[in-house]
Design a protein around this motif. Structure first.
Motif, mmCIF file in Angstrom:
data_model
loop_
_atom_site.group_PDB
_atom_site.id
_atom_site.type_symbol
_atom_site.label_atom_id
_atom_site.label_comp_id
_atom_site.label_asym_id
_atom_site.label_seq_id
_atom_site.Cartn_x
_atom_site.Cartn_y
_atom_site.Cartn_z
ATOM 1 N N ALA A 86 0.847 -1.198 0.000
ATOM 2 C CA ALA A 86 0.000 0.000 0.000
ATOM 3 C C ALA A 86 0.882 1.248 0.000
ATOM 4 O O ALA A 86 0.587 2.228 -0.701
ATOM 5 C CB ALA A 86 -0.923 -0.002 1.215
ATOM 6 N N VAL A 87 1.974 1.199 0.737
ATOM 7 C CA VAL A 87 2.897 2.340 0.805
ATOM 8 C C VAL A 87 3.436 2.659 -0.586
ATOM 9 O O VAL A 87 3.410 3.817 -1.030
ATOM 10 C CB VAL A 87 4.053 2.054 1.800
ATOM 11 C CG1 VAL A 87 5.062 3.187 1.797
ATOM 12 C CG2 VAL A 87 3.506 1.799 3.196
ATOM 13 N N SER A 93 1.054 6.803 -6.790
ATOM 14 C CA SER A 93 -0.032 7.755 -6.974
ATOM 15 C C SER A 93 0.466 9.196 -6.857
ATOM 16 O O SER A 93 0.076 10.066 -7.648
ATOM 17 C CB SER A 93 -1.135 7.494 -5.950
ATOM 18 O OG SER A 93 -2.170 8.433 -6.091
ATOM 19 N N ALA A 94 1.328 9.440 -5.878
ATOM 20 C CA ALA A 94 1.873 10.796 -5.698
ATOM 21 C C ALA A 94 2.701 11.230 -6.901
ATOM 22 O O ALA A 94 2.642 12.399 -7.313
ATOM 23 C CB ALA A 94 2.701 10.861 -4.419
ATOM 24 N N LEU A 95 3.440 10.296 -7.485
ATOM 25 C CA LEU A 95 4.208 10.625 -8.696
ATOM 26 C C LEU A 95 3.271 10.998 -9.840
ATOM 27 O O LEU A 95 3.505 11.973 -10.566
ATOM 28 C CB LEU A 95 5.112 9.459 -9.096
ATOM 29 C CG LEU A 95 6.261 9.155 -8.142
ATOM 30 C CD1 LEU A 95 6.956 7.846 -8.546
ATOM 31 C CD2 LEU A 95 7.248 10.299 -8.103
ATOM 32 N N GLY A 96 2.203 10.231 -9.995
ATOM 33 C CA GLY A 96 1.225 10.544 -11.031
ATOM 34 C C GLY A 96 0.530 11.871 -10.781
ATOM 35 O O GLY A 96 0.341 12.677 -11.705
ATOM 36 N N LEU A 134 -2.802 9.491 3.624
ATOM 37 C CA LEU A 134 -2.906 8.043 3.409
ATOM 38 C C LEU A 134 -1.525 7.393 3.350
ATOM 39 O O LEU A 134 -1.309 6.310 3.911
ATOM 40 C CB LEU A 134 -3.699 7.739 2.138
ATOM 41 C CG LEU A 134 -5.205 7.959 2.229
ATOM 42 C CD1 LEU A 134 -5.852 7.862 0.849
ATOM 43 C CD2 LEU A 134 -5.831 6.961 3.196
ATOM 44 N N PHE A 135 -0.595 8.042 2.660
ATOM 45 C CA PHE A 135 0.770 7.519 2.593
ATOM 46 C C PHE A 135 1.388 7.439 3.986
ATOM 47 O O PHE A 135 1.957 6.403 4.359
ATOM 48 C CB PHE A 135 1.631 8.393 1.682
ATOM 49 C CG PHE A 135 3.104 8.155 1.864
ATOM 50 C CD1 PHE A 135 3.699 6.995 1.394
ATOM 51 C CD2 PHE A 135 3.888 9.071 2.559
ATOM 52 C CE1 PHE A 135 5.053 6.759 1.598
ATOM 53 C CE2 PHE A 135 5.240 8.846 2.759
ATOM 54 C CZ PHE A 135 5.825 7.685 2.277
ATOM 55 N N LEU A 136 1.288 8.517 4.761
ATOM 56 C CA LEU A 136 1.875 8.529 6.105
ATOM 57 C C LEU A 136 1.220 7.486 7.003
ATOM 58 O O LEU A 136 1.897 6.816 7.793
ATOM 59 C CB LEU A 136 1.772 9.924 6.724
ATOM 60 C CG LEU A 136 2.615 11.009 6.043
ATOM 61 C CD1 LEU A 136 2.298 12.379 6.636
ATOM 62 C CD2 LEU A 136 4.102 10.688 6.145
#
Length: 148
Positions: A86-87, A93-96, A134-136
């Motif tokens: 998930a990480v 997703s953040a790169l996109g 969500l990442f954190l």
């Protein structure tokens, strides 16, 4: 590590909310790529010029959009599955999202704001805040051994 492998209640809460949130993006992306007149003009209430904007993305911006949407959706599902990947999905997703943010507000800012106004710019800030959260969260749960 959690007691006897029991899933903490907050994983279910965050995971389900994340899936529901990301289903909005998945729906928008899917109907935009299907060129659904009904969805784009009736549901989203875009003008013909705004609809054309989505159809004129260069390939690299389309790739960024896809990575942003599907990476976050996959990350949400992987969070529910208690999977440590998930990480990675949220990073993808953040790169996109970074690619799309650069395209819309870096390269095409005047055109974009002229077509859509400032609302999407503020909404992009909300999207970034939720994605970072969500990442954190996923990273913290992986570090605690909740995600395997």
């Amino acid at each position: 590590m959690t007691e006897a492998g029991k899933t903490p209640w907050h994983i279910w809460l965050v995971g389900i909310l994340a899936v529901l949130w990301n289903l909005i993006a998945v729906t928008d992306y899917t109907f935009a790529k299907m060129k659904s007149d009904w969805y784009m003009s009736e549901v989203s209430q875009f003008t013909a010029e705004q609809i054309a904007w989505f159809g004129n993305f260069p390939l690299w911006a389309n790739v960024g959009w896809a990575l942003g949407v599907w990476g976050s959706f996959a990350g949400s599902l992987l969070l529910l599955a208690r999977n440590r990947h998930a990480v990675t999905s949220f990073i993808i997703s953040a790169l996109g999202l970074a690619v799309m943010t650069f395209y819309q507000f870096g390269l095409k800012k005047d055109e974009f704001l002229g077509l859509f106004g400032p609302g999407p710019m503020y909404f992009t800030i909300v999207i970034w805040a939720i994605l970072i959260a969500l990442f954190l969260y996923a990273r913290a749960q992986a570090a605690k051994g909740v995600l395997r």
